[in-house]
Design a protein around this motif. Structure first.
Motif, PDB file in Angstrom:
ATOM      1  N   MET A   1      54.685  48.357  22.608  1.00 33.34           N
ATOM      2  CA  MET A   1      54.293  48.236  24.094  1.00 33.34           C
ATOM      3  C   MET A   1      52.742  48.770  25.019  1.00 33.34           C
ATOM      4  SD  MET A   1      55.852  46.385  27.224  1.00 33.34           S
ATOM      5  CE  MET A   1      54.934  47.236  29.097  1.00 33.34           C
ATOM      6  N   ASN A   2      51.646  48.723  24.635  1.00 32.58           N
ATOM      7  CA  ASN A   2      50.366  48.963  24.949  1.00 32.58           C
ATOM      8  C   ASN A   2      50.414  49.900  26.340  1.00 32.58           C
ATOM      9  OD1 ASN A   2      49.346  49.268  22.891  1.00 32.58           O
ATOM     10  ND2 ASN A   2      48.098  47.029  23.076  1.00 32.58           N
ATOM     11  N   LYS A   3      49.924  50.878  27.040  1.00 27.24           N
ATOM     12  CA  LYS A   3      50.267  51.304  29.072  1.00 27.24           C
ATOM     13  C   LYS A   3      48.795  50.431  28.993  1.00 27.24           C
ATOM     14  CE  LYS A   3      54.650  54.544  28.706  1.00 27.24           C
ATOM     15  NZ  LYS A   3      54.820  55.372  29.377  1.00 27.24           N
ATOM     16  N   ASN A   4      49.114  50.101  30.355  1.00 30.61           N
ATOM     17  CA  ASN A   4      47.332  50.759  31.136  1.00 30.61           C
ATOM     18  C   ASN A   4      47.825  50.890  32.252  1.00 30.61           C
ATOM     19  OD1 ASN A   4      46.434  47.705  29.558  1.00 30.61           O
ATOM     20  ND2 ASN A   4      47.555  46.898  30.330  1.00 30.61           N
ATOM     21  N   PHE A   5      46.018  51.481  32.374  1.00 34.95           N
ATOM     22  CA  PHE A   5      46.316  52.654  33.261  1.00 34.95           C
ATOM     23  C   PHE A   5      45.175  52.788  34.051  1.00 34.95           C
ATOM     24  CE2 PHE A   5      48.234  54.961  30.396  1.00 34.95           C
ATOM     25  CZ  PHE A   5      50.064  55.751  31.111  1.00 34.95           C
ATOM     26  N   ILE A   6      45.579  52.737  35.872  1.00 36.01           N
ATOM     27  CA  ILE A   6      44.094  52.297  36.620  1.00 36.01           C
ATOM     28  C   ILE A   6      43.934  53.590  37.964  1.00 36.01           C
ATOM     29  CG2 ILE A   6      44.093  50.436  39.245  1.00 36.01           C
ATOM     30  CD1 ILE A   6      45.392  48.884  37.725  1.00 36.01           C
ATOM     31  N   THR A   7      42.717  53.961  38.016  1.00 32.40           N
ATOM     32  CA  THR A   7      42.580  55.047  38.401  1.00 32.40           C
ATOM     33  C   THR A   7      42.315  54.565  39.928  1.00 32.40           C
ATOM     34  OG1 THR A   7      42.108  56.438  37.112  1.00 32.40           O
ATOM     35  CG2 THR A   7      41.408  57.205  38.704  1.00 32.40           C
ATOM     36  N   ILE A   8      42.977  54.759  41.500  1.00 35.08           N
ATOM     37  CA  ILE A   8      42.698  54.664  42.841  1.00 35.08           C
ATOM     38  C   ILE A   8      42.620  56.201  42.752  1.00 35.08           C
ATOM     39  CG2 ILE A   8      43.723  53.757  44.065  1.00 35.08           C
ATOM     40  CD1 ILE A   8      44.776  51.587  42.970  1.00 35.08           C
ATOM     41  N   LYS A   9      41.702  56.441  44.183  1.00 34.59           N
ATOM     42  CA  LYS A   9      41.438  58.118  44.554  1.00 34.59           C
ATOM     43  C   LYS A   9      41.996  58.826  43.387  1.00 34.59           C
ATOM     44  CE  LYS A   9      41.657  55.752  48.979  1.00 34.59           C
ATOM     45  NZ  LYS A   9      42.021  55.065  50.309  1.00 34.59           N
ATOM     46  N   GLY A  10      41.471  58.991  42.283  1.00 38.80           N
ATOM     47  CA  GLY A  10      41.717  60.072  41.844  1.00 38.80           C
ATOM     48  C   GLY A  10      42.957  60.299  41.084  1.00 38.80           C
ATOM     49  N   LYS A  11      44.031  59.053  41.459  1.00 38.81           N
ATOM     50  CA  LYS A  11      45.203  59.241  41.074  1.00 38.81           C
ATOM     51  C   LYS A  11      45.546  58.653  40.000  1.00 38.81           C
ATOM     52  CE  LYS A  11      49.113  60.362  43.056  1.00 38.81           C
ATOM     53  NZ  LYS A  11      50.176  60.199  43.775  1.00 38.81           N
ATOM     54  N   ARG A  12      46.285  58.182  39.120  1.00 40.11           N
ATOM     55  CA  ARG A  12      46.329  57.437  37.559  1.00 40.11           C
ATOM     56  C   ARG A  12      47.856  57.117  38.196  1.00 40.11           C
ATOM     57  NH1 ARG A  12      44.607  57.830  31.979  1.00 40.11           N
ATOM     58  NH2 ARG A  12      46.724  57.374  31.789  1.00 40.11           N
ATOM     59  N   TYR A  13      47.831  55.291  37.527  1.00 40.85           N
ATOM     60  CA  TYR A  13      49.091  54.910  38.366  1.00 40.85           C
ATOM     61  C   TYR A  13      48.917  53.567  36.976  1.00 40.85           C
ATOM     62  CZ  TYR A  13      48.905  56.617  42.712  1.00 40.85           C
ATOM     63  OH  TYR A  13      48.878  56.665  43.958  1.00 40.85           O
ATOM     64  N   GLU A  14      50.405  53.182  36.386  1.00 35.50           N
ATOM     65  CA  GLU A  14      50.725  52.295  35.461  1.00 35.50           C
ATOM     66  C   GLU A  14      50.462  51.081  36.505  1.00 35.50           C
ATOM     67  OE1 GLU A  14      53.767  51.641  31.915  1.00 35.50           O
ATOM     68  OE2 GLU A  14      53.825  53.028  32.751  1.00 35.50           O
ATOM     69  N   GLY A  15      49.396  50.194  35.842  1.00 40.19           N
ATOM     70  CA  GLY A  15      50.266  48.479  35.820  1.00 40.19           C
ATOM     71  C   GLY A  15      48.825  48.300  35.319  1.00 40.19           C
ATOM     72  N   GLU A  16      49.062  46.627  35.950  1.00 41.84           N
ATOM     73  CA  GLU A  16      47.717  45.721  35.820  1.00 41.84           C
ATOM     74  C   GLU A  16      47.132  44.965  36.152  1.00 41.84           C
ATOM     75  OE1 GLU A  16      49.600  44.112  31.479  1.00 41.84           O
ATOM     76  OE2 GLU A  16      51.149  43.920  33.432  1.00 41.84           O
ATOM     77  N   ILE A  17      45.536  44.735  36.267  1.00 45.87           N
ATOM     78  CA  ILE A  17      44.828  43.589  37.310  1.00 45.87           C
ATOM     79  C   ILE A  17      45.022  41.967  36.174  1.00 45.87           C
ATOM     80  CG2 ILE A  17      42.606  42.818  37.651  1.00 45.87           C
ATOM     81  CD1 ILE A  17      42.737  46.188  38.250  1.00 45.87           C
ATOM     82  N   PHE A  18      45.171  41.075  36.977  1.00 49.14           N
ATOM     83  CA  PHE A  18      44.811  39.614  36.480  1.00 49.14           C
ATOM     84  C   PHE A  18      44.504  39.305  37.634  1.00 49.14           C
ATOM     85  CE2 PHE A  18      49.824  41.567  36.298  1.00 49.14           C
ATOM     86  CZ  PHE A  18      49.566  40.955  34.426  1.00 49.14           C
ATOM     87  N   ILE A  19      42.904  38.096  36.884  1.00 47.29           N
ATOM     88  CA  ILE A  19      42.123  37.199  38.021  1.00 47.29           C
ATOM     89  C   ILE A  19      42.220  36.360  37.378  1.00 47.29           C
ATOM     90  CG2 ILE A  19      39.694  37.481  38.272  1.00 47.29           C
ATOM     91  CD1 ILE A  19      39.198  40.016  37.924  1.00 47.29           C
ATOM     92  N   GLU A  20      42.499  34.857  37.847  1.00 44.78           N
ATOM     93  CA  GLU A  20      42.536  33.713  37.430  1.00 44.78           C
ATOM     94  C   GLU A  20      41.867  32.994  38.515  1.00 44.78           C
ATOM     95  OE1 GLU A  20      46.382  32.484  37.622  1.00 44.78           O
ATOM     96  OE2 GLU A  20      46.912  31.871  39.050  1.00 44.78           O
ATOM     97  N   LYS A  21      40.845  32.284  38.271  1.00 49.49           N
ATOM     98  CA  LYS A  21      40.472  30.668  38.755  1.00 49.49           C
ATOM     99  C   LYS A  21      41.235  29.154  39.025  1.00 49.49           C
ATOM    100  CE  LYS A  21      35.728  29.025  40.191  1.00 49.49           C
ATOM    101  NZ  LYS A  21      34.845  29.041  39.903  1.00 49.49           N
ATOM    102  N   ASP A  22      41.816  29.239  40.375  1.00 50.26           N
ATOM    103  CA  ASP A  22      42.449  27.711  41.028  1.00 50.26           C
ATOM    104  C   ASP A  22      41.942  26.682  41.231  1.00 50.26           C
ATOM    105  OD1 ASP A  22      42.049  27.624  43.539  1.00 50.26           O
ATOM    106  OD2 ASP A  22      43.355  28.804  43.948  1.00 50.26           O
ATOM    107  N   ALA A  23      42.520  25.180  40.962  1.00 48.87           N
ATOM    108  CA  ALA A  23      41.570  24.472  41.138  1.00 48.87           C
ATOM    109  C   ALA A  23      40.857  24.071  42.552  1.00 48.87           C
ATOM    110  CB  ALA A  23      42.933  23.432  41.216  1.00 48.87           C
TER     111      ALA A  23
END
Length: 58
Positions: A1-23
């Motif tokens: 399993m691949n890990k995704n990392f997000i950097t916020i204010k200089g700190k790295r977190y494991e996480g994900e971002i999902f973007i979708e457009k609804d009806a």
């Protein structure tokens, strides 16, 4: 399993971002971050093609 990392204010977190457009043509952005306290998530919405984002209350 691949890990995704997000950097916020200089700190790295494991996480994900999902973007979708609804009806209704509203964009929804879901940000999930794993911290020492558990999994945190927040949802933002935009109905003007990403010019402004509003935090959606849970």
């Amino acid at each position: 399993m691949n890990k995704n990392f997000i950097t916020i204010k200089g700190k790295r977190y494991e996480g994900e971002i999902f973007i979708e457009k609804d009806a209704d043509s509203t964009w929804n952005l879901l940000l999930q971050i794993a911290t020492d306290d558990g999994l945190g998530s927040v949802i933002y919405t935009s109905d003007d093609e990403w010019k402004t984002w509003n935090r959606k209350e849970k």
